[in-house]
Write a protein that holds these residues in place. Structure first.
Motif, mmCIF file in Angstrom:
data_model
loop_
_atom_site.group_PDB
_atom_site.id
_atom_site.type_symbol
_atom_site.label_atom_id
_atom_site.label_comp_id
_atom_site.label_asym_id
_atom_site.label_seq_id
_atom_site.Cartn_x
_atom_site.Cartn_y
_atom_site.Cartn_z
ATOM 1 N N UNK A 33 -34.560 19.166 9.420
ATOM 2 C CA UNK A 33 -34.195 20.187 10.538
ATOM 3 C C UNK A 33 -33.749 21.648 9.895
ATOM 4 N N UNK A 34 -33.575 21.611 8.720
ATOM 5 C CA UNK A 34 -33.617 23.042 8.167
ATOM 6 C C UNK A 34 -34.549 24.018 8.222
ATOM 7 N N UNK A 35 -34.333 25.220 8.383
ATOM 8 C CA UNK A 35 -34.901 26.512 8.577
ATOM 9 C C UNK A 35 -35.663 26.937 7.142
ATOM 10 N N UNK A 36 -36.500 26.264 6.601
ATOM 11 C CA UNK A 36 -37.321 26.707 5.581
ATOM 12 C C UNK A 36 -38.609 25.972 5.627
ATOM 13 N N UNK A 37 -39.392 26.453 4.435
ATOM 14 C CA UNK A 37 -41.122 25.870 4.758
ATOM 15 C C UNK A 37 -41.226 24.572 4.585
#
Length: 123
Positions: free
Chosen positions: A50-54
């Motif tokens: 759920x983290x906003x990275x690639x």
């Protein structure tokens, strides 16, 4: 200097998740300790996804919050090694070592979104 890009951090997260899920079998952990490790692996999997990275799929959690959660987890693991597992000579070094490794990854990761996908200096 921050050596680990968000992209490499995501790769490390997935490797760590695999390591956590296989650890109870590989290290023949007791059932209660194995439960803690499986819960930790599941929590890390959810956080990574759920983290906003690639490396994230749903991208709801900002990278900076990801950092603080992993910092808390790493410190919690080191505290647990010397409190909850202080008398278990096999589990104490596992949690202490994993907590130290996790802390090193957190310290050396560049959490700025602009480095996500850039290949310098490491990935």
């Amino acid at each position: 200097m921050k050596l680990i890009s968000p992209k490499l951090h995501g790769i490390i997260d997935y490797i760590l998740i695999i390591f956590l899920y296989t650890s109870p079998t590989f290290f023949a952990m007791q059932k209660d300790v194995a439960t803690y490790v499986y819960l930790l692996a599941t929590a890390q999997l959810i956080l990574t996804v759920v983290t906003d990275y690639s490396s994230g799929m749903f991208r709801m959690v900002p990278l900076k919050l990801h950092r603080f959660i992993e910092l808390a987890i790493s410190l919690g693991m080191m505290v647990a090694a010397f409190t909850l597992f202080q008398y278990d000579e096999r589990t104490k070094p596992y949690f202490a070592g994993l907590g130290i490794f996790w802390l090193i990854v957190v310290i050396f990761t560049d959490y700025s979104k602009k480095r996500d996908g850039v290949k310098a200096p490491i990935l």
